[in-house]
Enzyme design. Structure first.
Site, PDB file in Angstrom:
ATOM      1  CG  HIS A 241      -5.786  -2.026  -0.166  1.00  0.00           C
ATOM      2  ND1 HIS A 241      -5.119  -1.468  -1.237  1.00  0.00           N
ATOM      3  CD2 HIS A 241      -5.191  -1.517   0.949  1.00  0.00           C
ATOM      4  CE1 HIS A 241      -4.174  -0.664  -0.791  1.00  0.00           C
ATOM      5  NE2 HIS A 241      -4.187  -0.683   0.524  1.00  0.00           N
TER       6      HIS A 241
ATOM      7  CG  ASP B   2      -7.004  -2.172  -4.034  1.00  0.00           C
ATOM      8  OD1 ASP B   2      -7.726  -1.628  -3.177  1.00  0.00           O
ATOM      9  OD2 ASP B   2      -5.763  -2.129  -3.977  1.00  0.00           O
TER      10      ASP B   2
ATOM     11  CB  SER C 110      -0.964  -0.039   1.182  1.00  0.00           C
ATOM     12  OG  SER C 110      -1.967   0.936   1.042  1.00  0.00           O
TER      13      SER C 110
END
Length: 336
Positions: free
Chosen positions: A308, A281, A155
């Protein structure tokens, strides 16, 4: 032997929902099921602290492998926003790499984990210089002579990993391979995506961020970080307050541009790199990845499922990314 690809990730039908994947990834049940992996990484780990050239202090942890006479190399792992070196996805990745014979170093970004007391200044996403310097220090301390070094990030940590890889040649970082899992690409779009996604995503991140900021204020009561009214704002409003009051960027747009890797910004990347993301996602729009201009050194792998940073492959809540990252790092070690 071929490397795993995103299309190989085929979870059970009930796990093929991006929201289900994402929510299970950070669930208490998953932390419970993954405790043996956490113990594997934490047992025998050494906590370290770096004091960088500008006085900033960052922490991390090194765990040495025990399965080979000589480590394959040094693998460095970055967590995401409001995560830490003890996040489930970091520990599970670390456990897989240890089993494959890698020494594993995990870095805490500023104000993440139990580090709020170390620096007066607040964390923000453009603090790339201190991450580059801490990474270089980790390599200098923990890398065996001539051993390969690899880097994985998730991320926002994936965004940092891509920017570190961009700077690797000039910073003399000997990265053999970098992997970014669901990295933040265009912060403008990412901010909008969180605001328009189902309410629980912004609530989750804001709950953690507000808690972090309140902890910082308690540790430094003499600092005027944020008012109670500031903390009641949403993601965009509170980010704007931080940018205007506590950074040199002046405007929210300038700050978001400061850590963007969208468009052609990765076109000069020289380090062999893999970007793994998922069509479903709910946090980082897949459209951003398809609009990237990438050099031959970069592999873009878009899986149909995964949510995600989740990629949960079974009801034991293990992640496909463990083997995915380990296989690519092993191949990089073999090439080097």
């Amino acid at each position: 032997m071929s490397l795993p690809r995103g299309n190989d990730f085929q979870p059970p039908r009930l796990l093929r929902n991006g929201h289900m994947q994402t929510m299970l990834s950070s669930s208490s049940l998953r932390r419970l099921l993954l405790r043996p992996l956490a113990r594997k990484v934490n047992e025998g780990s050494e906590n370290v602290r770096f004091t960088l050239s500008d006085g900033v202090r960052l922490t991390g942890a090194i765990t040495r492998q025990k399965v080979r006479d000589k480590a394959r190399g040094l693998a460095i792992v970055y967590h995401g926003w409001e995560g830490s070196i003890d996040s489930s996805y970091v520990l599970q990745t670390g456990a897989s790499l240890l089993d494959a014979g890698w020494d594993v170093f995990r870095l805490n970004f500023r104000d993440h984990g139990d580090t709020h007391h170390l620096n007066v200044g607040l964390f923000h996403s453009c603090l790339i210089n201190e991450v580059v310097e801490a990474t270089a220090e980790a390599i200098a301390r923990f890398r065996a002579p001539d051993a390969p070094v690899t880097l994985a990030g998730f991320s926002l940590g994936g965004n940092f990993a891509l920017r570190v890889a961009l700077r690797a040649p000039d910073s003399k970082l000997p990265l053999a391979h970098t992997i970014a899992v669901c990295p933040v690409i265009d912060p403008h779009a990412g901010l909008f995506s969180l605001e328009t996604a189902p309410w629980m995503y912004e609530w989750y991140f804001m709950h953690k961020w507000r808690g972090s900021l309140k902890r910082k204020q308690k540790l430094y009561p003499q600092q005027d970080y944020f008012t109670d009214e500031d903390l009641r704002q949403g993601l965009r409003g509170l980010t704007r307050v931080q940018v205007e009051r506590h950074t040199e960027f002046g405007t929210l747009d300038a700050y978001l541009d400061g850590y963007s890797v969208s468009g052609e910004r990765l076109a000069e990347l020289k380090v062999p790199t893999t970007i793994l993301t998922a069509e479903d996602d709910p946090v980082i729009p897949v459209k951003e990845f398809r609009e990237l201009t990438l050099p031959p050194e970069v592999e873009l792998d878009i899986a149909p499922y995964g949510g995600h940073c989740s990629f949960i492959e079974n009801w034991k809540l293990r992640s496909f990314t463990d083997g995915y990252i380990t296989a690519r790092f092993n191949a990089a070690a073999d090439r080097s």
